[in-house]
Design a protein around this motif. Structure first.
Motif, PDB file in Angstrom:
ATOM      1  N   ASP A  66       0.852  -1.189   0.000  1.00 46.90           N
ATOM      2  CA  ASP A  66       0.000   0.000   0.000  1.00 46.90           C
ATOM      3  C   ASP A  66       0.891   1.243   0.000  1.00 46.90           C
ATOM      4  OD1 ASP A  66      -1.951   1.885   0.228  1.00 46.90           O
ATOM      5  OD2 ASP A  66      -2.551   1.341   2.276  1.00 46.90           O
ATOM      6  N   GLU A  67       1.131   1.808  -1.168  1.00 50.05           N
ATOM      7  CA  GLU A  67       2.031   2.951  -1.285  1.00 50.05           C
ATOM      8  C   GLU A  67       1.455   4.232  -0.697  1.00 50.05           C
ATOM      9  OE1 GLU A  67       4.052   3.525  -4.944  1.00 50.05           O
ATOM     10  OE2 GLU A  67       4.387   1.392  -5.240  1.00 50.05           O
ATOM     11  N   SER A  68       0.160   4.242  -0.392  1.00 44.86           N
ATOM     12  CA  SER A  68      -0.435   5.441   0.197  1.00 44.86           C
ATOM     13  C   SER A  68      -0.334   5.433   1.721  1.00 44.86           C
ATOM     14  CB  SER A  68      -1.901   5.564  -0.227  1.00 44.86           C
ATOM     15  OG  SER A  68      -2.647   4.466   0.285  1.00 44.86           O
ATOM     16  N   ALA A  69       0.031   4.293   2.294  1.00 39.35           N
ATOM     17  CA  ALA A  69       0.138   4.185   3.753  1.00 39.35           C
ATOM     18  C   ALA A  69       1.340   4.989   4.242  1.00 39.35           C
ATOM     19  CB  ALA A  69       0.285   2.723   4.153  1.00 39.35           C
ATOM     20  N   PRO A  70       1.194   5.696   5.374  1.00 35.20           N
ATOM     21  CA  PRO A  70       2.337   6.436   5.920  1.00 35.20           C
ATOM     22  C   PRO A  70       3.409   5.470   6.415  1.00 35.20           C
ATOM     23  CG  PRO A  70       0.476   6.543   7.421  1.00 35.20           C
ATOM     24  CD  PRO A  70      -0.001   5.840   6.192  1.00 35.20           C
ATOM     25  N   ILE A  71       4.650   5.836   6.170  1.00 32.29           N
ATOM     26  CA  ILE A  71       5.778   4.980   6.544  1.00 32.29           C
ATOM     27  C   ILE A  71       6.572   5.697   7.636  1.00 32.29           C
ATOM     28  CG2 ILE A  71       7.890   3.887   5.727  1.00 32.29           C
ATOM     29  CD1 ILE A  71       6.530   3.850   2.937  1.00 32.29           C
ATOM     30  N   ASN A  83       5.075   9.789   3.290  1.00 33.47           N
ATOM     31  CA  ASN A  83       4.537   8.927   2.235  1.00 33.47           C
ATOM     32  C   ASN A  83       5.707   8.196   1.577  1.00 33.47           C
ATOM     33  OD1 ASN A  83       5.682  10.513   0.159  1.00 33.47           O
ATOM     34  ND2 ASN A  83       3.892  11.841   0.091  1.00 33.47           N
ATOM     35  N   MET A  84       5.409   7.320   0.642  1.00 32.13           N
ATOM     36  CA  MET A  84       6.430   6.467   0.014  1.00 32.13           C
ATOM     37  C   MET A  84       7.539   7.289  -0.638  1.00 32.13           C
ATOM     38  SD  MET A  84       7.522   3.416  -0.727  1.00 32.13           S
ATOM     39  CE  MET A  84       6.226   2.222  -0.600  1.00 32.13           C
ATOM     40  N   GLU A  85       7.184   8.290  -1.433  1.00 25.45           N
ATOM     41  CA  GLU A  85       8.194   9.078  -2.154  1.00 25.45           C
ATOM     42  C   GLU A  85       9.089   9.861  -1.202  1.00 25.45           C
ATOM     43  OE1 GLU A  85       9.112   8.891  -5.349  1.00 25.45           O
ATOM     44  OE2 GLU A  85       7.664   7.245  -5.331  1.00 25.45           O
ATOM     45  N   GLU A  86       8.486  10.480  -0.186  1.00 26.98           N
ATOM     46  CA  GLU A  86       9.281  11.226   0.795  1.00 26.98           C
ATOM     47  C   GLU A  86      10.228  10.291   1.542  1.00 26.98           C
ATOM     48  OE1 GLU A  86       5.984  12.905   2.951  1.00 26.98           O
ATOM     49  OE2 GLU A  86       6.443  14.910   2.182  1.00 26.98           O
ATOM     50  N   THR A  87       9.740   9.108   1.868  1.00 32.10           N
ATOM     51  CA  THR A  87      10.576   8.137   2.583  1.00 32.10           C
ATOM     52  C   THR A  87      11.759   7.712   1.721  1.00 32.10           C
ATOM     53  OG1 THR A  87       8.634   7.337   3.774  1.00 32.10           O
ATOM     54  CG2 THR A  87      10.578   5.924   3.789  1.00 32.10           C
TER      55      THR A  87
END
Length: 138
Positions: A66-71, A83-87
Motif C-alpha cells: 500500500d504505497e499510500s500508507a504512511p511509513i 509517504n512512500m516518495e518522501e521516505t
C-alpha cells in the motif's frame, strides 16, 4: 592496538642506543596516532553498518504493497510518518550522507597510517629490534 615497547635489557646491553626526548616524543606520537587509527576503524565499522541498515530499509520499501500508507522514518529519536516518495528521498539523503562520512573516515585513516608508517620507519631505524610497534593479535 600496537604495542609500543622499548626493551630496557637490550638498551642497557647496547650502550650506543639512548632514548632522547625527541625519540620519546616520536614514540608518544606513534601511540596517539595508533589510538586515533583504532578509533577511526571502529567509526568506519559503525558507519558501514549504518549504510547496510539504510540499504536494507530501501529494499524493504520495495515490499510495501500500500504505497499510500504512511511509513515511519526515524528523525533524531522520534518516528515521523512520510509517504512512500518522501521516505525514499529521506533514505537516499541518509545513504549519501553516510557514504560521504565513510569516504572522510577512510581518507583520515589513510593519513594516520602514513604518519604511523613514517614514525615506525624512523623508530625502527634507530632502535631496531629493541622496540615493538606492531599490532597485538586479538
Amino acid at each position: 592496538m600496537a604495542a609500543v615497547a622499548v626493551s630496557k635489557d637490550s638498551l642497557e646491553s647496547d650502550s650506543d642506543i639512548h632514548i632522547t626526548l625527541e625519540d620519546q616524543q616520536k614514540i608518544n606520537r606513534f601511540a596517539r596516532q595508533n589510538a586515533k587509527w583504532e578509533e577511526l576503524r571502529d567509526d568506519l565499522k559503525n558507519k558501514k553498518g549504518d549504510l547496510q541498515n539504510l540499504e536494507d530499509a530501501s529494499d524493504d520499501l520495495l515490499l510495501v504493497e500500500d504505497e499510500s500508507a504512511p511509513i515511519p522514518f526515524v528523525v533524531g529519536e522520534v518516528f515521523v510518518h512520510f509517504n512512500m516518495e518522501e521516505t525514499k528521498e529521506k533514505l537516499e539523503e541518509a545513504k549519501d550522507k553516510v557514504k560521504k562520512d565513510i569516504e572522510s573516515i577512510e581518507a583520515e585513516c589513510t593519513n594516520v597510517k602514513a604518519i604511523m608508517s613514517d614514525l615506525k620507519t624512523q623508530l625502527y631505524a634507530k632502535f631496531g629490534n629493541s622496540i615493538n610497534l606492531e599490532a597485538e593479535e586479538e
